[in-house]
Design an enzyme around this catalytic site. Structure first.
Site, mmCIF file in Angstrom:
data_model
loop_
_atom_site.group_PDB
_atom_site.id
_atom_site.type_symbol
_atom_site.label_atom_id
_atom_site.label_comp_id
_atom_site.label_asym_id
_atom_site.label_seq_id
_atom_site.Cartn_x
_atom_site.Cartn_y
_atom_site.Cartn_z
ATOM 1 N N GLU A 418 -6.235 -7.767 -5.040
ATOM 2 C CA GLU A 418 -5.521 -8.870 -4.410
ATOM 3 C C GLU A 418 -6.386 -9.793 -3.569
ATOM 4 O OE1 GLU A 418 -2.254 -6.868 -2.513
ATOM 5 O OE2 GLU A 418 -1.165 -7.145 -4.369
ATOM 6 N N GLU A 512 1.009 -2.707 -9.648
ATOM 7 C CA GLU A 512 1.922 -2.472 -8.517
ATOM 8 C C GLU A 512 3.269 -3.093 -8.827
ATOM 9 O OE1 GLU A 512 0.742 -3.475 -4.521
ATOM 10 O OE2 GLU A 512 -1.255 -2.609 -4.788
HETATM 11 C C1 CKU Z 1 1.703 -3.124 -1.228
HETATM 12 C C2 CKU Z 1 1.281 -8.389 -2.394
HETATM 13 C C3 CKU Z 1 1.180 -7.021 -2.722
HETATM 14 C C4 CKU Z 1 0.121 -6.237 -1.968
HETATM 15 N N1 CKU Z 1 0.185 -4.803 -2.231
HETATM 16 C C5 CKU Z 1 -0.971 -4.119 -1.682
HETATM 17 C C6 CKU Z 1 -0.705 -2.701 -1.256
HETATM 18 O O1 CKU Z 1 -1.796 -2.177 -0.551
HETATM 19 C C7 CKU Z 1 0.535 -2.661 -0.403
HETATM 20 O O2 CKU Z 1 0.763 -1.375 0.122
HETATM 21 C C8 CKU Z 1 1.456 -4.504 -1.673
HETATM 22 C C9 CKU Z 1 3.001 -3.090 -0.418
HETATM 23 O O3 CKU Z 1 3.671 -2.069 -0.443
HETATM 24 O O4 CKU Z 1 3.312 -4.077 0.219
#
Ligand code: CKU
Length: 605
Positions: A418, A512
């Site tokens: 990201e 994710e």
């Molecule tokens: C997750 C925009 C998404 C980022 N992603 C990274 C991760 O490390 C986070 O834990 C999102 C979340 O649960 O928001």
């Protein structure tokens, strides 16, 4: 080339590896004066702490848990007299985020980067047949010149505090095993393997690096211990007739033994389990041994009660049992390289691993999970410090690939998580990072990075670097959650249609997706955070996944609930786990189990 060998420490006919795990003396350097106060000769206090472990969750004081600065460790080690003439190293599985090592009062080495191994060559400084004092200064401050990125603030009382640009607790310390190694002067330093499958047979192309010029001999044994191939020379090809391939959840491991010989006399021997398999991306397919695979599984963390990010062999075992139970076949080592033992287990259990370097937080935000869809720009790659960051990042990639390249489980490298990709300034940075991974990996495994929500078909300047497009998407959670889920579905489909229209001819996977869900909460009708909502969300998301042929994998965020920095959006941690932090199933686990057990390995192949 790296200064020290990255091979996993082992005792063999010629090598000795002694574990230094156990209780170490421990001191938090509140004033940051340890160096000048002579801690290198011995640290104050009598407190002791387990290694490997994160230091944070043992104590009851918040100032300890939140400590940012220098953390000192010390222990004695007896070096046997018969090791005189050997090459001696201290080998740290990791020290988070940076460390300096002192032996008998002398500084031996420093290492930057908290999730990869390093060695301190102590040959010239040890006392033989005597106790030797090891002192390690670990520092856990976050910066934007090293990965993972963040900042370190100073509070009004003078204490420092870490502010991560990422969503996991800044666990730190000596979180992985430490070994004392005795190697012969001439030893196997590194090796590379590449495979070619020809009908029933396989060819193993190899290259071995040693620290000398004596003859190198390789032998390959099957699981019954029968020799199936042999070769001499530092590079060459071995033919394995009727090769049994390493397959998903059906792993077959050969044992490769590399020897350095002086006539009949053995100089060094190193052995490693290897798997014969090929990996490749072709069109929209991910091919293992030439056959399409669909990824089912998780983004994980190394995270558990009490030991934090410390390697815990019991937690590892439980996690693999749960992954098998649920029908998963893969995981991503979000957001940093994991302990080596985890890859060894994935090799044995036949799991596919997307191996991620700790390049997370390359987007200036203390809540990137919230700001991801806001379109916010931080000009991250235009900072004055970017060249330093790139240097640290490239070094971490070199260490990662050198450490993990011979694990059959590793099928792809994830080079960033990201980052900010909406600005042209990211492009030259990406180019360097992606070119380096291609150059270093003789297997030329696919490279990827996880795209944040605002990295869209029309805004992302960097997706073309990826061999597999990996999306982190939260339609129905951060975007249009709750009763607006029907809107979320439309937006999700709109984005996927836009990717489809680009005709990239590459596989897409989801690295994710998920919803925070409290393991204790049931609500009918659903509300966000209830287990019912997690299921509704998954039903919607899975339907979208199923309606695009180029989507070749789903790795839900996250395997288990995990600790984060405290805040108004995190209820004592991130609750997106399919399992709770103590590794029990939420309702969604049963839904995923039904789905994943039903999807064939070559789904959409
Ligand atoms: C997750 C925009 C998404 C980022 N992603 C990274 C991760 O490390 C986070 O834990 C999102 C979340 O649960 O928001």
């Amino acid at each position: 080339m790296l200064e020290n060998s990255m091979l996993y420490p082992k005792t063999t006919a010629s090598r000795r590896a002694v574990s230094l795990d156990g209780m170490w003396k421990f001191w938090l350097d509140e004033n940051g004066t340890g160096e000048k106060d002579g801690f290198a000769d011995g640290i104050p206090g009598e407190d002791r702490i387990p290694v490997p472990a994160s230091f944070q969750d043992f104590y009851t004081e918040k100032n300890i848990r939140e400590f940012a600065g220098d953390i000192w460790y010390e222990r004695e080690v007896f070096v046997p007299g018969e090791w005189e003439g050997s090459q001696l190293f201290l080998r740290f599985g990791a020290a988070t985020h940076r460390a300096a090592v002192y032996v008998n009062g002398r500084k031996i080495t420093e290492h930057e980067g908290g999730f990869l191994p390093f060695c301190a060559d102590i040959t010239g400084v040890v006392r033989y047949q005597a106790d030797n004092q090891i002192v390690v200064r670990v520092n856990n401050e976050l910066t934007v010149t090293n990965i993972p990125c963040g900042e370190t603030l100073t509070l009004p009382d003078g204490r420092k505090m870490n502010k991560p640009y990422f969503d996991f607790f800044n666990y730190s310390g000596l979180q992985r095993s430490v070994f004392l190694l005795a190697l012969p002067k001439e030893y196997v330093f590194d090796f590379d393997l590449d495979y070619e499958i020809a009908g029933k047979d396989a060819f193993l192309h190899y290259q071995v690096k040693t620290t000398g010029e004596h003859e190198t001999v390789l032998r390959l044994y099957d699981e019954q211990g029968r020799e199936v191939a042999a070769s001499a020379g530092k590079s060459g090809v071995m033919k394995v007739e009727n090769a049994r391939l390493w397959r998903v959840r059906d792993a077959y491991l050969y044992r490769l033994v590399i020897r350095i010989l002086d006539g009949d006399a053995l100089i060094d021997e190193y052995a490693q389990e290897i798997g014969i398999r090929t990996v490749e991306v072709k069109g929209t397919s991910i091919l293992l041994n030439g056959e399409p695979v669909y990824l089912k599984g998780f983004g994980k963390h190394e995270d558990s009660d009490i030991v934090g990010r410390g390697f815990h062999i019991g937690v590892m075992k439980r996690d693999f049992e749960l992954m098998k139970w649920i029908g998963a076949n893969s995981f991503r080592t979000a957001h940093y390289p994991y302990s080596e033992e985890i890859y060894q287990m994935a090799d044995r259990e036949g799991f596919l691993v997307i191996d991620e370097v700790a390049a997370v937080g390359l987007f200036e935000s203390l809540m990137n999970f919230m700001e991801a869809s806001s379109g916010k720009k931080t000009a991250f790659f235009k900072k004055e410090t970017t060249p330093m960051l790139l240097k640290a990042h490239k070094k971490a990639i070199e260490e990662l690939i050198t450490r993990d390249k011979n694990h059959p489980c590793v099928i792809a490298w994830s080079l960033l998580n990201e980052p900010e990709t909406t600005d042209e300034a990211a492009v030259p940075y990406f180019k360097e990072v992606f070119d380096l991974a291609r150059e270093l990996d003789v297997q030329k495994r696919p490279r990827t990075f996880a795209l944040i929500m605002n990295s869209l078909p029309d805004t992302c300047k960097c997706y073309r670097f990826s061999d597999i497009i990996a999306l982190n998407r939260y339609y129905g959670w951060y975007v249009k959650g709750g009763h607006e889920i029907s809107q979320a579905r439309l937006l999700f489909q709109k984005e996927m249609d836009a990717w489809k229209a680009l005709n990239l001819d590459k596989p897409f996977i989801f690295t994710e997706y998920g919803t925070d869900t409290l393991g204790t909460e049931h609500k009918l009708p659903s509300v966000m955070w209830s287990q019912e909502y997690q299921e509704e969300y998954l039903n919607m998301t899975n339907e979208v996944f199923d309606s695009y042929d180029f989507i070749k994998g789903e790795q839900i965020w996250n395997f288990a609930d995990f600790q984060t920095t405290e805040g108004i959006l995190r209820v004592n941690g991130n609750k997106k786990g399919v399992f709770t932090r103590d590794r029990q199933p939420k309702d969604a686990a049963y839904l995923l189990r039904r789905r994943w057990k039903g999807l064939p390995l070559d789904y959409k192949g």
